[in-house]
Write an enzyme that holds these catalytic residues in place. Structure first.
Site, short mmCIF file in Angstrom:
data_model
loop_
_atom_site.label_atom_id
_atom_site.label_comp_id
_atom_site.label_asym_id
_atom_site.label_seq_id
_atom_site.Cartn_x
_atom_site.Cartn_y
_atom_site.Cartn_z
N ALA A 1 21.90 39.85 70.24
CA ALA A 1 21.44 39.54 69.19
C ALA A 1 22.72 41.27 68.47
O ALA A 1 21.31 41.49 66.92
CB ALA A 1 20.32 39.22 68.91
N LEU B 1 22.10 45.47 72.82
CA LEU B 1 21.46 44.60 74.05
C LEU B 1 21.13 42.75 72.71
O LEU B 1 22.44 43.35 72.22
CB LEU B 1 19.49 45.18 72.15
CG LEU B 1 19.06 46.48 73.06
CD1 LEU B 1 18.07 46.97 71.84
CD2 LEU B 1 18.76 45.94 74.53
N ASN C 1 60.10 19.62 44.20
CA ASN C 1 59.45 18.48 45.16
C ASN C 1 60.28 16.92 44.98
O ASN C 1 60.39 16.55 45.20
CB ASN C 1 57.39 18.11 44.62
CG ASN C 1 57.69 16.73 43.88
OD1 ASN C 1 57.52 16.00 43.63
ND2 ASN C 1 57.59 17.69 42.45
N ARG D 1 47.10 25.47 49.10
CA ARG D 1 48.42 25.53 48.74
C ARG D 1 48.68 25.64 47.22
O ARG D 1 47.44 25.34 46.70
CB ARG D 1 49.44 24.93 49.50
CG ARG D 1 48.99 25.11 50.68
CD ARG D 1 50.45 23.53 51.52
NE ARG D 1 51.47 23.34 50.90
CZ ARG D 1 52.55 22.91 51.23
NH1 ARG D 1 51.61 21.22 51.98
NH2 ARG D 1 53.70 22.35 50.77
C1 LIG Z 1 57.17 14.53 42.60
O1 LIG Z 1 58.24 13.40 43.68
C2 LIG Z 1 58.02 11.82 43.48
C3 LIG Z 1 58.65 11.17 44.33
O2 LIG Z 1 58.46 12.44 45.32
C4 LIG Z 1 57.96 12.46 41.34
O3 LIG Z 1 57.10 10.20 41.82
C5 LIG Z 1 56.99 12.93 40.91
O4 LIG Z 1 57.40 12.38 39.71
C6 LIG Z 1 57.14 13.91 41.00
N1 LIG Z 1 56.58 14.87 40.29
C7 LIG Z 1 56.87 15.57 39.61
C8 LIG Z 1 56.70 15.35 38.12
O5 LIG Z 1 57.54 16.81 39.73
#
Ligand SMILES: *[C@@H]1O[C@H](CO)[C@@H](O)[C@H](O)[C@H]1NC(C)=O
Ligand SMILES: *[C@@H]1O[C@H](CO)[C@@H](O)[C@H](O)[C@H]1NC(C)=O
Ligand SMILES: *[C@@H]1O[C@H](CO)[C@@H](O)[C@H](O)[C@H]1NC(C)=O
Ligand SMILES: CC(=O)N[C@H]1CO[C@H](CO)[C@@H](O)[C@@H]1O
Length: 455
Positions: free
Chosen positions: A23, A21, A238, A231
């Site tokens: 709904a 039905l 980095n 994330r």
């Molecule tokens: C990450 O990367 C940036 C530049 O690519 C840098 O300025 C920054 O300090 C980094 N951060 C850390 C502490 O991992």
């Protein structure tokens, strides 16, 4: 083996015929099945009789009287809508090699169902009936509330009017509705879900793919809930642009972890601030560190949520990969979804290992998942129906909390930025440089009825 190769489903064609039905949540479940199968690369499509009907009539003519079985004009239009939907579905099976077609209609009588059954059999399509049966008044009213706020039939209409009209419409269908029955329908392949999943009746399921569909719907619930995705915070890698590894958060990553509880509260709003979330992370340090300040008791680690395994390239930068494995680098850009790192994984591999996560997610209520870029893209693609060509290129920045709220006809999306800078880990096609360039969130399209209303 949960691998869905094309050959596996070759020559199998299934028509899922929704029964129930109004709904009862038919459209919601039909769309979810399509979304799930598409995500597993199984060609599927939903044919919604309601949308065909809307093309044939003006809305003013479709108050509940229209659905009275004694109303001949209404009956004719509805019959025409069913016929067109079925015709299009058969054409799709024949010309586009469809695998699972879903007919989203009421098909309330045994007579009507036997016509569809005959048609399927003539065309060598396996018919499977999926009935949603429910006599829980609260549940029905909740479904009506959902439909009414999102169905094209009730756009701009007064809420009380819409509810009453809808209740009237259900009454019209009740006049001739015949439920699926183990005795009368003993020969048919069907699943009957009573009060969503309080009781499940399964009859004569034959093929493997049918069984997958049954297993999926058995895991569903329709309680309102949200899913949060994030994330991990920025990690040490980095600094160098390396991929993979199992490193600690950077200082800015820790700042994000500390801010995350506040972002979650903000997304919950004052009214729901006491809601208990369950937190899922991967087995890698950076996700667990990101979760470490969240005030929720229940935290689970999943190996299946670990980042895409870059195999021999783990710990390398994209520039190094480009220099050392130029062919691989190009192959990955050409088909990122299928490309598998030497000794590692592809996006398709991730989808396969995420399947149990999706099943569990469907069973659960409010879940916050802290995971990695590639995994998050695959999860997001499931909820938002993002096609495979696009999902590996989606922009999912660091330090942003995403809240998904699945509703009857769409999924609402809220993105909350933490306002803590992070490097971009986005790599555009054809370069080894990181950065967001010209790609923006607008390139993430939502498909069909599942729309993306980002705020
Ligand atoms: C990450 O990367 C940036 C530049 O690519 C840098 O300025 C920054 O300090 C980094 N951060 C850390 C502490 O991992
Ligand atoms: C469905 O739920 C309603 C309300 O909780 C209950 O009264 C009814 O007995 C249930 N029906 C079945 C068949 O389980
Ligand atoms: C959340 O869980 C905690 C601990 O398990 C409990 O004390 C609290 O009452 C729960 N809150 C709600 C709203 O259920
Ligand atoms: C919407 C829908 O499919 N309704 C049909 C169900 O079956 C009856 C009986 O054949 C038809 O009259 C309805 O139009």
């Amino acid at each position: 083996m949960p691998v869905y190769s094309v050959s596996h489903v070759e020559n199998v064609r299934i028509c899922v015929i929704m029964v129930g039905l109004p709904a009862r949540g038919k459209s919601l479940i039909a769309q979810k099945i399509v979304r799930y199968l598409l995500w597993l690369s199984i060609k599927s499509k939903c044919f919604n009789v309601g949308s065909y009907r809307r093309l044939l009539t003006l809305r003013e003519d479709t108050t509940f009287d229209f659905f009275d079985p004694e109303n001949e004009a209404g009956l004719k239009v509805r019959q025409e809508a069913v016929n067109q939907a079925v015709k299009d579905m058969m054409k799709w099976f024949a010309e586009e090699n469809g695998v699972v077609g879903i007919l989203d209609a009421t098909n309330s009588t045994r007579n009507r169902r036997s016509q569809l059954l005959k048609l399927c059999r003539e065309n060598l399509i396996e018919p499977i009936f999926l009935e949603l049966w429910c006599d829980d008044k609260d549940l029905i009213l909740q479904n009506i509330a959902d439909v009414k706020t999102t169905s094209p039939d009730y756009v701009d209409l007064d809420s009380e009017y819409a509810t009453n009209d809808f209740l009237g419409r259900i009454k019209q269908y009740e006049k001739y509705y015949e439920t699926m029955d183990l005795a009368a329908d003993a020969d048919l392949t069907f699943i009957k879900l009573v009060n969503v999943t309080s009781q499940i009746i399964v009859n004569r399921i034959e093929s493997y793919l049918e069984l997958r569909i049954v297993y999926y719907v058995m895991n569903l619930h329709i309680k309102p809930r949200s899913i949060w995705l994030s994330r991990h915070g920025e990690s040490q890698y980095n600094l160098t642009g390396q991929i993979g590894g199992d490193l600690d958060l950077s200082e800015r990553g820790w700042r994000y972890a500390k801010k995350l509880p506040e972002l979650v509260l903000k997304s919950l709003g004052e009214e729901h601030k006491h809601t208990n979330l369950t937190v899922w992370t991967s087995t890698l340090k950076r996700t667990q560190q990101t979760a470490s300040f969240l005030p929720y008791q229940k935290k689970l680690e999943w190996k299946a949520l670990d980042e895409l395994d870059a195999g021999e390239c783990d710990g390398m930068t994209y520039e190094e990969i480009e220099t050392e494995f130029p062919d691989d680098f190009k192959a990955r850009d050409d088909n990122k979804y299928e490309y598998r790192y030497r000794g590692g994984e592809s996006y398709r591999d991730i989808v396969i290992r995420l399947e149990p996560i999706i099943m569990e997610l469907e069973r659960q209520e409010n879940i916050l998942i802290i995971t990695h870029q590639a995994v998050l893209r695959c999860l997001y693609a499931y909820f938002m129906n993002v096609p495979q060509e696009e999902s590996p290129w989606m922009l999912i920045p660091l330090h942003t909390l995403i809240k998904l709220e699945p509703r009857a006809y769409l999924t609402l999306v809220l993105r909350i930025k933490a306002d803590i800078p992070a490097v971009s880990t986005y790599k555009e096609k054809g370069t080894s440089q990181l950065g967001e360039g010209s790609v923006n969130e607008g390139s993430v399209k939502s498909r069909d009825l599942i729309s993306n209303s980002a705020t």
